[in-house]
Design a protein around this motif. Structure first.
Motif, mmCIF file in Angstrom:
data_model
loop_
_atom_site.group_PDB
_atom_site.id
_atom_site.type_symbol
_atom_site.label_atom_id
_atom_site.label_comp_id
_atom_site.label_asym_id
_atom_site.label_seq_id
_atom_site.Cartn_x
_atom_site.Cartn_y
_atom_site.Cartn_z
ATOM 1 N N ALA A 1 -12.687 0.467 4.632
ATOM 2 C CA ALA A 1 -12.211 1.557 3.777
ATOM 3 C C ALA A 1 -13.152 2.758 3.816
ATOM 4 C CB ALA A 1 -12.067 1.064 2.337
ATOM 5 N N ASP A 2 -12.562 3.950 3.676
ATOM 6 C CA ASP A 2 -13.324 5.188 3.534
ATOM 7 C C ASP A 2 -13.358 5.519 2.042
ATOM 8 O OD1 ASP A 2 -14.037 7.929 3.258
ATOM 9 O OD2 ASP A 2 -13.498 8.284 5.355
ATOM 10 N N ARG B 1 -12.147 11.032 -3.733
ATOM 11 C CA ARG B 1 -11.579 12.383 -3.734
ATOM 12 C C ARG B 1 -10.145 12.382 -4.291
ATOM 13 N NH1 ARG B 1 -11.715 13.177 1.484
ATOM 14 N NH2 ARG B 1 -13.865 13.891 1.494
ATOM 15 N N LEU B 2 -9.406 11.322 -4.021
ATOM 16 C CA LEU B 2 -8.015 11.246 -4.444
ATOM 17 C C LEU B 2 -7.850 10.812 -5.899
ATOM 18 C CD1 LEU B 2 -6.506 9.472 -1.298
ATOM 19 C CD2 LEU B 2 -5.845 11.740 -2.116
ATOM 20 N N ALA B 3 -8.840 10.106 -6.442
ATOM 21 C CA ALA B 3 -8.688 9.407 -7.721
ATOM 22 C C ALA B 3 -8.168 10.263 -8.873
ATOM 23 C CB ALA B 3 -10.001 8.724 -8.102
ATOM 24 N N ALA C 1 -5.318 -0.126 1.895
ATOM 25 C CA ALA C 1 -5.326 -1.396 1.156
ATOM 26 C C ALA C 1 -6.040 -1.251 -0.181
ATOM 27 C CB ALA C 1 -5.983 -2.486 2.001
ATOM 28 N N TRP C 2 -7.241 -0.663 -0.164
ATOM 29 C CA TRP C 2 -7.985 -0.479 -1.405
ATOM 30 C C TRP C 2 -7.290 0.520 -2.327
ATOM 31 C CZ3 TRP C 2 -11.445 -3.393 -3.596
ATOM 32 C CH2 TRP C 2 -12.237 -4.244 -2.812
ATOM 33 N N PHE C 3 -6.742 1.581 -1.746
ATOM 34 C CA PHE C 3 -6.047 2.580 -2.552
ATOM 35 C C PHE C 3 -4.924 1.940 -3.357
ATOM 36 C CE2 PHE C 3 -2.463 5.462 -3.125
ATOM 37 C CZ PHE C 3 -3.062 6.549 -3.737
ATOM 38 N N VAL D 1 -4.583 1.184 -7.438
ATOM 39 C CA VAL D 1 -3.525 1.911 -8.141
ATOM 40 C C VAL D 1 -2.482 0.953 -8.719
ATOM 41 C CG1 VAL D 1 -1.608 3.537 -7.846
ATOM 42 C CG2 VAL D 1 -3.833 4.039 -6.835
ATOM 43 N N ASN D 2 -2.086 -0.044 -7.958
ATOM 44 C CA ASN D 2 -1.058 -0.968 -8.441
ATOM 45 C C ASN D 2 -1.553 -1.796 -9.628
ATOM 46 O OD1 ASN D 2 0.979 -0.176 -6.682
ATOM 47 N ND2 ASN D 2 0.383 -1.635 -5.101
#
Length: 247
Positions: A69-70, A76-78, A175-177, A181-182
């Protein structure tokens, strides 16, 4: 009570296969699962049933790609994603099934437009992929679409593709994102009543299908070239979005 015909169970099983594959090999294909579940079940219930299956698939995807994961991209997206999820919660609180279905169609129409624009202006948009404006735009849209319809796959696939991630970095970051989030969505989904006891029973039946397809997806990803992977992402994004819009 669960009152589904055999062919409806068959369609849900097909959707569960797509869920597993979308998390470990074919990002963007998950939109097809959204369409299948929304076609078989009431719109709101389909969102809750599918959410729990996605979380199961997320756990396997994170286990398989946890080192790829990056995290700078995720951080940045959170903020934008959280804002988008909260807007989606408010929408679901007031919207009925008809409005949820209509919103799914509108959302995916927007996704198709975004996909085509990214292909038309590859160099300029691709270079702007990590830009704060791009992160805010895609993050907010991704948060809203994932809360309302579990349909953020096409949106985020285009963002990660623009970041020029190789296959496993793409899959690990995604995958981590989606795992984070889910899980974040679960309390809201319970609170507004889209996760139900009958839905949990459907999930219990379909979980083994998701697990098996997730392992097959990992096998497939190890044998897929970068060029083929990127084409598959784009094709499934467009096809899945168009199918859901029609449904």
């Amino acid at each position: 009570m669960i009152d589904l015909a055999w062919w409806e169970w068959a369609l849900l099983a097909l959707g569960a296969v797509v869920v597993g594959l979308s998390k470990t090999a074919v990002p963007g294909a998950g939109t097809i699962a959204v369409a299948i579940f929304a076609a078989v079940l009431p719109a709101k219930q389909s969102t809750g049933v599918l959410l729990l299956l996605l979380i199961v698939a997320d756990l396997f995807a994170v286990t398989m790609y946890r080192r790829h994961a990056d995290w700078r991209t995720l951080v940045r997206l959170a903020p934008a994603v959280v804002a988008g999820v909260l807007v989606g919660v408010v929408f679901l609180w007031f919207a009925d099934d008809l409005w949820v279905k209509r919103s799914i169609g509108v959302i995916l129409l927007a996704v198709i437009a975004i996909t085509l624009l990214r292909r038309r202006f590859t160099s300029s948009v691709g270079a702007a992929g990590p830009h704060p404006v791009a992160a805010a735009t895609y993050g907010t849209l991704g948060g809203f679409t994932t809360m309302v319809a579990n349909a953020a796959g096409p949106v985020m696939s285009m963002y990660f593709l623009a970041a020029r991630f190789e296959v496993k970095a793409f899959l690990g970051t995604a995958a981590w994102f989606f795992a984070i989030v889910n899980l974040f969505k679960v309390p809201f989904s319970v609170g507004i009543g889209i996760i139900t006891a009958p839905g949990l029973l459907i999930d219990l039946v379909l979980v083994p299908v998701v697990v098996a397809s997730a392992f097959f997806g990992r096998w497939l990803a190890d044998r897929m070239s970068q060029a083929v992977f990127e084409k598959v992402v784009i094709v499934f994004t467009i096809v899945g979005a168009a199918y859901l819009l029609i449904v």
